[in-house]
Design a protein around this motif. Sequence first.
Motif, PDB file in Angstrom:
ATOM      1  N   ARG A 176       0.843  -1.207   0.000  1.00  0.00           N
ATOM      2  CA  ARG A 176       0.000   0.000   0.000  1.00  0.00           C
ATOM      3  C   ARG A 176       0.870   1.245   0.000  1.00  0.00           C
ATOM      4  O   ARG A 176       2.013   1.239   0.470  1.00  0.00           O
ATOM      5  CB  ARG A 176      -0.933   0.009   1.215  1.00  0.00           C
ATOM      6  CG  ARG A 176      -0.223   0.248   2.524  1.00  0.00           C
ATOM      7  CD  ARG A 176      -1.206   0.573   3.637  1.00  0.00           C
ATOM      8  NE  ARG A 176      -0.546   0.587   4.936  1.00  0.00           N
ATOM      9  CZ  ARG A 176      -1.017   1.180   6.006  1.00  0.00           C
ATOM     10  NH1 ARG A 176      -2.170   1.815   5.954  1.00  0.00           N
ATOM     11  NH2 ARG A 176      -0.366   1.145   7.149  1.00  0.00           N
ATOM     12  N   ARG A 177       0.313   2.326  -0.518  1.00  0.00           N
ATOM     13  CA  ARG A 177       0.997   3.607  -0.479  1.00  0.00           C
ATOM     14  C   ARG A 177       0.969   4.174   0.926  1.00  0.00           C
ATOM     15  O   ARG A 177       0.031   3.923   1.690  1.00  0.00           O
ATOM     16  CB  ARG A 177       0.345   4.621  -1.433  1.00  0.00           C
ATOM     17  CG  ARG A 177       0.345   4.205  -2.886  1.00  0.00           C
ATOM     18  CD  ARG A 177       0.022   5.387  -3.818  1.00  0.00           C
ATOM     19  NE  ARG A 177      -1.019   6.250  -3.330  1.00  0.00           N
ATOM     20  CZ  ARG A 177      -2.322   6.026  -3.498  1.00  0.00           C
ATOM     21  NH1 ARG A 177      -2.734   4.920  -4.110  1.00  0.00           N
ATOM     22  NH2 ARG A 177      -3.229   6.882  -3.044  1.00  0.00           N
ATOM     23  N   GLY A 178       1.967   4.964   1.257  1.00  0.00           N
ATOM     24  CA  GLY A 178       2.017   5.568   2.576  1.00  0.00           C
ATOM     25  C   GLY A 178       0.820   6.473   2.817  1.00  0.00           C
ATOM     26  O   GLY A 178       0.439   7.260   1.946  1.00  0.00           O
ATOM     27  N   GLY A 179       0.224   6.360   3.977  1.00  0.00           N
ATOM     28  CA  GLY A 179      -0.898   7.202   4.351  1.00  0.00           C
ATOM     29  C   GLY A 179      -2.257   6.693   3.924  1.00  0.00           C
ATOM     30  O   GLY A 179      -3.278   7.284   4.305  1.00  0.00           O
ATOM     31  N   VAL A 180      -2.314   5.640   3.124  1.00  0.00           N
ATOM     32  CA  VAL A 180      -3.607   5.095   2.703  1.00  0.00           C
ATOM     33  C   VAL A 180      -4.250   4.368   3.882  1.00  0.00           C
ATOM     34  O   VAL A 180      -3.634   3.477   4.473  1.00  0.00           O
ATOM     35  CB  VAL A 180      -3.440   4.136   1.505  1.00  0.00           C
ATOM     36  CG1 VAL A 180      -4.731   3.383   1.226  1.00  0.00           C
ATOM     37  CG2 VAL A 180      -3.004   4.923   0.275  1.00  0.00           C
ATOM     38  N   PRO A 181      -5.476   4.739   4.260  1.00  0.00           N
ATOM     39  CA  PRO A 181      -6.097   4.135   5.439  1.00  0.00           C
ATOM     40  C   PRO A 181      -6.537   2.702   5.196  1.00  0.00           C
ATOM     41  O   PRO A 181      -6.969   2.335   4.097  1.00  0.00           O
ATOM     42  CB  PRO A 181      -7.305   5.038   5.715  1.00  0.00           C
ATOM     43  CG  PRO A 181      -7.606   5.674   4.406  1.00  0.00           C
ATOM     44  CD  PRO A 181      -6.299   5.809   3.684  1.00  0.00           C
ATOM     45  N   VAL A 182      -6.425   1.895   6.249  1.00  0.00           N
ATOM     46  CA  VAL A 182      -6.872   0.504   6.228  1.00  0.00           C
ATOM     47  C   VAL A 182      -8.026   0.364   7.213  1.00  0.00           C
ATOM     48  O   VAL A 182      -7.919   0.772   8.375  1.00  0.00           O
ATOM     49  CB  VAL A 182      -5.729  -0.462   6.608  1.00  0.00           C
ATOM     50  CG1 VAL A 182      -6.220  -1.907   6.565  1.00  0.00           C
ATOM     51  CG2 VAL A 182      -4.532  -0.275   5.679  1.00  0.00           C
ATOM     52  N   VAL A 183      -9.126  -0.198   6.741  1.00  0.00           N
ATOM     53  CA  VAL A 183     -10.344  -0.357   7.527  1.00  0.00           C
ATOM     54  C   VAL A 183     -10.596  -1.837   7.757  1.00  0.00           C
ATOM     55  O   VAL A 183     -10.678  -2.618   6.792  1.00  0.00           O
ATOM     56  CB  VAL A 183     -11.549   0.272   6.797  1.00  0.00           C
ATOM     57  CG1 VAL A 183     -12.829   0.062   7.598  1.00  0.00           C
ATOM     58  CG2 VAL A 183     -11.316   1.751   6.530  1.00  0.00           C
ATOM     59  N   ALA A 184     -10.723  -2.248   9.011  1.00  0.00           N
ATOM     60  CA  ALA A 184     -11.045  -3.641   9.338  1.00  0.00           C
ATOM     61  C   ALA A 184     -12.548  -3.762   9.577  1.00  0.00           C
ATOM     62  O   ALA A 184     -13.159  -2.891  10.196  1.00  0.00           O
ATOM     63  CB  ALA A 184     -10.283  -4.093  10.574  1.00  0.00           C
ATOM     64  N   VAL A 185     -13.126  -4.842   9.090  1.00  0.00           N
ATOM     65  CA  VAL A 185     -14.559  -5.118   9.262  1.00  0.00           C
ATOM     66  C   VAL A 185     -14.719  -6.332  10.164  1.00  0.00           C
ATOM     67  O   VAL A 185     -14.092  -7.376   9.948  1.00  0.00           O
ATOM     68  CB  VAL A 185     -15.226  -5.382   7.897  1.00  0.00           C
ATOM     69  CG1 VAL A 185     -16.652  -5.883   8.081  1.00  0.00           C
ATOM     70  CG2 VAL A 185     -15.203  -4.123   7.050  1.00  0.00           C
ATOM     71  N   CYS A 186     -15.544  -6.196  11.197  1.00  0.00           N
ATOM     72  CA  CYS A 186     -15.802  -7.323  12.088  1.00  0.00           C
ATOM     73  C   CYS A 186     -17.142  -7.113  12.780  1.00  0.00           C
ATOM     74  O   CYS A 186     -17.818  -6.101  12.591  1.00  0.00           O
ATOM     75  CB  CYS A 186     -14.676  -7.497  13.103  1.00  0.00           C
ATOM     76  SG  CYS A 186     -14.465  -6.124  14.256  1.00  0.00           S
TER      77      CYS A 186
END
Length: 217
Positions: A176-186
């Motif tokens: 991933r590119r720096g600063g790109v947010p990652v969202v976890a789903v649970c």
Amino acid sequence: MSDDLRKRQLRRDAIARRKTVTRQERDAAAAALAEHIVPLLDLVGVQAGTSGVMSAPHGRGHRPPTVAAYVSMGSEIPMRPLLSLLLDRGLRVLVPRLGSGLDVGWALLPDMASLHGVTCEGTGMAQRPDEPDTQTLGPAALGDADLIIVPALAVDAHGVRLGRGGGWYDRALTYRRGGVPVVAVCWPWECMADDLPRQSHDIPVDWVVTPQGAQRL
């Protein structure tokens, strides 16, 4: 208890709890999840309540913003309503494409009708998520993503995510590119008050989204 043993126990507990969720509860959770993701689309340049193609953020030119997501299976919260919403808003959507053997990568999802089941040779059973009939892209395709949505069995307050144990997403997220947010789903009960075991290769997520809402970590 060692970290590995604790992770295995947490996975067993999570899957056992998920098996108690009814089909009706899953369907309701899927609809709520899609609604809670909408405010996060601002992170990739798509305003809530708009549709159509917009320019990508971060100087990425005039292509539509790209979201890397996944196709749910088994006990996961159904993702099809969310995937449909992303497509309706003019986003480019990438989903995992395992290809043959142990090859892993991504594929562009052009529409929901392109998803098809994949059976494992010799079993005749589906043991991986549905995939689109489009070109298989390499792991580096994740570098196009302006928002990344990943599944989780548990997430703690520091963004440490518990997956299924294969380490696929930890390896994928290195692209991933720096600063790109990652969202976890649970599920809501999988947001842990106690810290999860963390190893050096674990990549924390930035947000967690459940059918009850979104929380920045």
